[in-house]
Design a protein around this motif. Sequence first.
Motif, PDB file in Angstrom:
ATOM      1  N   ALA A 227      39.683  40.890  30.684  1.00  0.00           N
ATOM      2  CA  ALA A 227      39.200  39.510  30.615  1.00  0.00           C
ATOM      3  C   ALA A 227      39.955  38.608  31.590  1.00  0.00           C
ATOM      4  O   ALA A 227      39.367  37.709  32.206  1.00  0.00           O
ATOM      5  CB  ALA A 227      39.325  38.979  29.183  1.00  0.00           C
ATOM      6  N   ASP A 228      41.237  38.853  31.745  1.00  0.00           N
ATOM      7  CA  ASP A 228      42.048  38.065  32.673  1.00  0.00           C
ATOM      8  C   ASP A 228      41.519  38.213  34.100  1.00  0.00           C
ATOM      9  O   ASP A 228      41.339  37.221  34.820  1.00  0.00           O
ATOM     10  CB  ASP A 228      43.504  38.528  32.573  1.00  0.00           C
ATOM     11  N   LEU A 229      41.235  39.445  34.502  1.00  0.00           N
ATOM     12  CA  LEU A 229      40.709  39.686  35.848  1.00  0.00           C
ATOM     13  C   LEU A 229      39.304  39.098  36.015  1.00  0.00           C
ATOM     14  O   LEU A 229      38.980  38.504  37.052  1.00  0.00           O
ATOM     15  CB  LEU A 229      40.677  41.180  36.140  1.00  0.00           C
ATOM     16  N   LEU A 230      38.454  39.276  34.996  1.00  0.00           N
ATOM     17  CA  LEU A 230      37.100  38.732  35.067  1.00  0.00           C
ATOM     18  C   LEU A 230      37.125  37.212  35.183  1.00  0.00           C
ATOM     19  O   LEU A 230      36.417  36.630  36.011  1.00  0.00           O
ATOM     20  CB  LEU A 230      36.295  39.158  33.845  1.00  0.00           C
ATOM     21  N   ARG A 231      37.960  36.572  34.365  1.00  0.00           N
ATOM     22  CA  ARG A 231      38.013  35.100  34.392  1.00  0.00           C
ATOM     23  C   ARG A 231      38.501  34.603  35.744  1.00  0.00           C
ATOM     24  O   ARG A 231      37.959  33.646  36.303  1.00  0.00           O
ATOM     25  CB  ARG A 231      38.926  34.608  33.257  1.00  0.00           C
TER      26      ARG A 231
ATOM     27  N   PHE B 224      42.008  36.548  23.926  1.00  0.00           N
ATOM     28  CA  PHE B 224      40.716  36.939  24.491  1.00  0.00           C
ATOM     29  C   PHE B 224      39.785  35.727  24.560  1.00  0.00           C
ATOM     30  O   PHE B 224      39.155  35.464  25.598  1.00  0.00           O
ATOM     31  CB  PHE B 224      40.058  38.072  23.690  1.00  0.00           C
ATOM     32  N   LEU B 225      39.685  34.978  23.474  1.00  0.00           N
ATOM     33  CA  LEU B 225      38.797  33.807  23.471  1.00  0.00           C
ATOM     34  C   LEU B 225      39.264  32.746  24.463  1.00  0.00           C
ATOM     35  O   LEU B 225      38.449  32.040  25.064  1.00  0.00           O
ATOM     36  CB  LEU B 225      38.691  33.229  22.057  1.00  0.00           C
ATOM     37  N   TRP B 226      40.561  32.626  24.637  1.00  0.00           N
ATOM     38  CA  TRP B 226      41.120  31.685  25.604  1.00  0.00           C
ATOM     39  C   TRP B 226      40.612  32.024  27.009  1.00  0.00           C
ATOM     40  O   TRP B 226      40.353  31.137  27.811  1.00  0.00           O
ATOM     41  CB  TRP B 226      42.638  31.745  25.501  1.00  0.00           C
ATOM     42  N   LYS B 227      40.451  33.318  27.287  1.00  0.00           N
ATOM     43  CA  LYS B 227      39.927  33.737  28.588  1.00  0.00           C
ATOM     44  C   LYS B 227      38.445  33.375  28.737  1.00  0.00           C
ATOM     45  O   LYS B 227      37.940  33.308  29.854  1.00  0.00           O
ATOM     46  CB  LYS B 227      40.120  35.253  28.790  1.00  0.00           C
TER      47      LYS B 227
ATOM     48  N   ALA C 122      38.145  36.026  38.582  1.00  0.00           N
ATOM     49  CA  ALA C 122      37.072  36.247  39.540  1.00  0.00           C
ATOM     50  C   ALA C 122      35.914  35.250  39.363  1.00  0.00           C
ATOM     51  O   ALA C 122      35.234  34.914  40.335  1.00  0.00           O
ATOM     52  CB  ALA C 122      36.551  37.679  39.450  1.00  0.00           C
ATOM     53  N   ILE C 123      35.706  34.778  38.132  1.00  0.00           N
ATOM     54  CA  ILE C 123      34.617  33.820  37.875  1.00  0.00           C
ATOM     55  C   ILE C 123      34.943  32.440  38.444  1.00  0.00           C
ATOM     56  O   ILE C 123      34.151  31.850  39.156  1.00  0.00           O
ATOM     57  CB  ILE C 123      34.311  33.730  36.359  1.00  0.00           C
ATOM     58  N   ASP C 124      36.141  31.930  38.104  1.00  0.00           N
ATOM     59  CA  ASP C 124      36.421  30.544  38.513  1.00  0.00           C
ATOM     60  C   ASP C 124      37.858  30.294  38.980  1.00  0.00           C
ATOM     61  O   ASP C 124      38.254  29.148  39.151  1.00  0.00           O
ATOM     62  CB  ASP C 124      36.068  29.578  37.382  1.00  0.00           C
ATOM     63  N   GLY C 125      38.614  31.357  39.162  1.00  0.00           N
ATOM     64  CA  GLY C 125      39.975  31.186  39.670  1.00  0.00           C
ATOM     65  C   GLY C 125      41.023  30.890  38.605  1.00  0.00           C
ATOM     66  O   GLY C 125      42.208  30.799  38.922  1.00  0.00           O
ATOM     67  N   SER C 126      40.607  30.746  37.344  1.00  0.00           N
ATOM     68  CA  SER C 126      41.571  30.438  36.290  1.00  0.00           C
ATOM     69  C   SER C 126      42.486  31.638  36.057  1.00  0.00           C
ATOM     70  O   SER C 126      42.025  32.767  35.948  1.00  0.00           O
ATOM     71  CB  SER C 126      40.859  30.105  34.972  1.00  0.00           C
ATOM     72  N   VAL C 127      43.770  31.364  35.983  1.00  0.00           N
ATOM     73  CA  VAL C 127      44.758  32.406  35.707  1.00  0.00           C
ATOM     74  C   VAL C 127      45.669  31.946  34.590  1.00  0.00           C
ATOM     75  O   VAL C 127      45.745  30.782  34.260  1.00  0.00           O
ATOM     76  CB  VAL C 127      45.602  32.756  36.958  1.00  0.00           C
ATOM     77  N   GLY C 128      46.354  32.867  34.025  1.00  0.00           N
ATOM     78  CA  GLY C 128      47.300  32.579  32.948  1.00  0.00           C
ATOM     79  C   GLY C 128      47.686  33.868  32.299  1.00  0.00           C
ATOM     80  O   GLY C 128      46.933  34.832  32.306  1.00  0.00           O
ATOM     81  N   GLU C 129      48.885  33.867  31.735  1.00  0.00           N
ATOM     82  CA  GLU C 129      49.453  35.092  31.173  1.00  0.00           C
ATOM     83  C   GLU C 129      48.409  36.053  30.818  1.00  0.00           C
ATOM     84  O   GLU C 129      47.866  36.628  30.211  1.00  0.00           O
ATOM     85  CB  GLU C 129      50.399  34.795  30.025  1.00  0.00           C
TER      86      GLU C 129
END
Length: 178
Positions: A165-169, A35-38, A171-178
């Motif tokens: 959190a994955d979807l929000l992140r 979660f914090l990584w996101k 949408a914020i800046d394009g960052s993706v990851g598992e």
Amino acid sequence: MSDIVVEKIVRPERTLSGSWLEVIASNLDHHRATFLWKCEGLSDAQLRQRPLESSALTLLGLMRHLQGVERAWFQRTLAGATPRFFPYRTYVNAAGDEWYDESDPTSARDVYEDYLTACAESRQVFAQATADPARIVPNPEFGDTAVRFVLQHVIEEYARHVGHADLLREAIDGSVGE
């Protein structure tokens, strides 16, 4: 001073074999770190963004919620203690659920520190509160439940909200990851 709230997060390896409680504890720490990584590398303003038109969720709102999850389930339900919840501003949504109001002036850095404190408090009570996983604890939400159920429910909360959190992140800046 940097306006980045959550600096570099290193996610711990999960315990893949061992006692059930060792596996659960390591999975909880892995989900907490995920979660914090996101949230890593974002500013206060970015953590408050509502980047999905269809949702009022924010990463900061999820962080506030997860500190409550930690305190409610570990301290109140499992340890039988009275937790100290930070008095964040809330509102009741259309579904009748209480949620965190982003107009709350508490800085994201303070919310982050409160979340870290809540996780540390949970780790402190974990061993004693989970010594008997079959112990039945009062649970106003689900009815009396075994400690095992409570631990599984906390992992379920994290799994669901890490997905959010994955979807929000993204949408914020394009960052993706598992």
